[in-house]
Design a protein around this motif. Structure first.
Motif, PDB file in Angstrom:
ATOM      1  N   SER A  63      -4.943   0.652  -7.241  1.00  0.00           N
ATOM      2  CA  SER A  63      -6.382   0.734  -7.534  1.00  0.00           C
ATOM      3  C   SER A  63      -6.692   1.932  -8.425  1.00  0.00           C
ATOM      4  O   SER A  63      -7.518   1.836  -9.357  1.00  0.00           O
ATOM      5  N   SER A  91       4.320  -4.312  -4.051  1.00  0.00           N
ATOM      6  CA  SER A  91       3.380  -4.928  -3.114  1.00  0.00           C
ATOM      7  C   SER A  91       3.928  -6.234  -2.549  1.00  0.00           C
ATOM      8  O   SER A  91       3.792  -6.516  -1.348  1.00  0.00           O
ATOM      9  N   SER A  93       4.883  -0.499   7.885  1.00  0.00           N
ATOM     10  CA  SER A  93       4.827  -1.324   6.673  1.00  0.00           C
ATOM     11  C   SER A  93       3.388  -1.494   6.195  1.00  0.00           C
ATOM     12  O   SER A  93       3.122  -1.489   4.986  1.00  0.00           O
ATOM     13  N   LEU A  94       2.460  -1.638   7.123  1.00  0.00           N
ATOM     14  CA  LEU A  94       1.053  -1.745   6.735  1.00  0.00           C
ATOM     15  C   LEU A  94       0.548  -0.462   6.089  1.00  0.00           C
ATOM     16  O   LEU A  94      -0.221  -0.503   5.118  1.00  0.00           O
ATOM     17  N   GLU A  95       0.974   0.687   6.599  1.00  0.00           N
ATOM     18  CA  GLU A  95       0.591   1.955   5.985  1.00  0.00           C
ATOM     19  C   GLU A  95       1.175   2.087   4.585  1.00  0.00           C
ATOM     20  O   GLU A  95       0.493   2.555   3.659  1.00  0.00           O
ATOM     21  N   SER A  96       2.440   1.669   4.420  1.00  0.00           N
ATOM     22  CA  SER A  96       3.049   1.720   3.091  1.00  0.00           C
ATOM     23  C   SER A  96       2.333   0.791   2.126  1.00  0.00           C
ATOM     24  O   SER A  96       2.104   1.135   0.955  1.00  0.00           O
ATOM     25  N   TYR A  97       1.955  -0.394   2.613  1.00  0.00           N
ATOM     26  CA  TYR A  97       1.236  -1.340   1.753  1.00  0.00           C
ATOM     27  C   TYR A  97      -0.140  -0.796   1.381  1.00  0.00           C
ATOM     28  O   TYR A  97      -0.580  -0.955   0.238  1.00  0.00           O
ATOM     29  N   ARG A  98      -0.788  -0.143   2.337  1.00  0.00           N
ATOM     30  CA  ARG A  98      -2.104   0.435   2.049  1.00  0.00           C
ATOM     31  C   ARG A  98      -1.980   1.546   1.006  1.00  0.00           C
ATOM     32  O   ARG A  98      -2.810   1.647   0.092  1.00  0.00           O
ATOM     33  N   THR A  99      -0.943   2.357   1.110  1.00  0.00           N
ATOM     34  CA  THR A  99      -0.729   3.420   0.123  1.00  0.00           C
ATOM     35  C   THR A  99      -0.451   2.837  -1.253  1.00  0.00           C
ATOM     36  O   THR A  99      -0.973   3.319  -2.273  1.00  0.00           O
ATOM     37  N   GLU A 100       0.373   1.785  -1.305  1.00  0.00           N
ATOM     38  CA  GLU A 100       0.700   1.149  -2.587  1.00  0.00           C
ATOM     39  C   GLU A 100      -0.538   0.526  -3.217  1.00  0.00           C
ATOM     40  O   GLU A 100      -0.749   0.633  -4.433  1.00  0.00           O
ATOM     41  N   GLU A 101      -1.367  -0.110  -2.420  1.00  0.00           N
ATOM     42  CA  GLU A 101      -2.592  -0.694  -2.952  1.00  0.00           C
ATOM     43  C   GLU A 101      -3.549   0.385  -3.452  1.00  0.00           C
ATOM     44  O   GLU A 101      -4.254   0.192  -4.451  1.00  0.00           O
ATOM     45  N   GLY A 102      -3.576   1.548  -2.767  1.00  0.00           N
ATOM     46  CA  GLY A 102      -4.402   2.659  -3.246  1.00  0.00           C
ATOM     47  C   GLY A 102      -3.929   3.173  -4.597  1.00  0.00           C
ATOM     48  O   GLY A 102      -4.756   3.471  -5.481  1.00  0.00           O
TER      49      GLY A 102
END
Length: 381
Positions: free
Chosen positions: A289, A344, A277-286
């Motif tokens: 941005s 997000s 889930s953290l990886e998915s959130y990091r991808t979504e935030e990228g």
């Protein structure tokens, strides 16, 4: 000719029973839609608590265990009365994992209409009051659940309720059932289809303010309580060699040693889900941005063009020339719309659910491991 019998003679002399006049069936006129809302007094009473029948609990647990995946869901039937939503029945909805969206939706709609029609024919509860969803490891946030609940809250009285059943908690002997509904702030943003940064700030929306929990209680009828009591009651297990008086007591239910499980496998899986889930959130935030930088570049180009045209017009006016006509900047520069941040929020809700479940399971596992270590005598070595 044979003489008539005594009973026949008496029956012939008795007066005939009076025939009751046939009354015409009363005719009821349908209430206009404008008056139906005024007469519906229950709609003005706020919903305070959800009452889940014991039969519905067993149906949901059975469906969740037998479902091919953790996406078991179904409809809840009942009645809201005096601020209490009484859920008395439920039925599962089919899961079409391999079908396309439109075909699966039509199949589910046909199944739902058929079940409601059958329940109405046998005079059972056929009023839909919400739906239930099975989940695992405490993470139930997803867009499908939010969209379904938004539709229910728009069409059903008191908005309907979603019951969340956690399979991982039930497997450890703790039947987990929670009732939720969407908040007014999220519904307003959903109807506007606006989940931009400014919209989230104005509605004060975070992942924790999307759903609000409603108190829930479980009601068991006397018949079900008697059945459960008969299962747990100790009985004398007699055999051919042992007299019944000396037989050891036994229970109808087989002994369970699940409480002795240290649950290390569940903790490992929970950690893996949090990392994913953290990886998915990091991808979504990228992605957000990147889109934000693209929007900023296009807006900078448009502002620069407008400033340049303004300077040119000032120069032409100073020279006594007519200013150049204003052009539509939106047609010249394709400024993308601000991206939605709903994904997000959903991912943050999933991470929060996994983290809370890990907090409970990890603390319980530490206590069990400490007890197992003390019982094995390793501290004495």
């Amino acid at each position: 000719m044979a003489a008539p019998s005594m009973a026949a003679a008496l029956a012939a002399n008795l007066p005939s029973a009076p025939v009751a006049p046939v009354q015409a069936a009363p005719k009821y006129e349908a209430l206009p839609s404008s008056m139906a809302k005024l007469i519906d007094i229950e709609a003005d009473i706020p919903l305070n608590i959800v009452q889940l029948d014991g039969l519905v609990v067993t149906k949901i647990i059975k469906h969740a265990r037998e479902a091919p995946s953790t996406t078991a869901h179904g409809l809840l039937l009942g009645l809201d009365l005096d601020g209490v939503l009484e859920i008395s029945n439920s039925f599962p909805l089919p899961h079409h994992g391999g079908d396309d969206g439109e075909k699966g939706s039509k199949s589910i709609a046909r199944h739902q209409a058929s079940m409601l029609r059958s329940l109405k024919e046998v005079q059972a509860d056929d009023s839909v009051v919400g739906f239930y969803q099975a989940t695992t490891l405490g993470a139930f946030f997803n867009q499908s659940l939010l969209e379904t609940q938004a539709i229910h809250q728009e069409k059903l009285r008191h908005g309907g309720i979603v019951i969340i059943h956690d399979l991982s908690q039930t497997a450890r002997g703790n039947a987990s059932f929670r009732a939720f509904r969407l908040t007014a702030a999220f519904l307003d943003a959903y109807k506007r289809s606006s989940f931009s940064t400014s919209s989230l700030i104005s509605h004060r929306l975070t992942f924790s303010s999307i759903l609000e929990e409603v108190p829930l209680r479980i009601r068991t009828n006397p018949l079900l309580s008697s059945f459960l009591g008969s299962l747990t009651r100790s009985t004398k297990a007699s055999s051919g060699d042992v007299p019944p008086a000396n037989a050891a007591p036994a229970s109808t239910l087989a002994p369970s040693f699940s409480v002795l499980d240290l649950n290390t496998t569940g903790t490992t899986r929970n950690l893996e889900q949090i990392v994913d889930s953290l990886e998915s959130y990091r991808t979504e935030e990228g992605n957000l941005s990147y889109l934000s930088r693209q929007i900023a570049r296009e807006r900078a180009k448009a502002d620069a063009y407008i400033a340049k045209r303004k300077d040119e017009n000032q120069t032409r006016v100073a020279q006594g020339l007519a200013p150049l006509p204003e052009e539509d900047v939106s047609r010249m520069f394709k400024i993308p719309a601000e991206p939605s941040r709903l994904d997000s929020l959903v991912l943050l809700g999933q991470i929060d659910g996994y983290a809370k479940n890990l907090e409970v399971t990890a603390s319980t596992g530490l206590v069990k491991m400490h007890g197992a270590k003390g019982g094995s005598g390793s501290d004495k070595a």
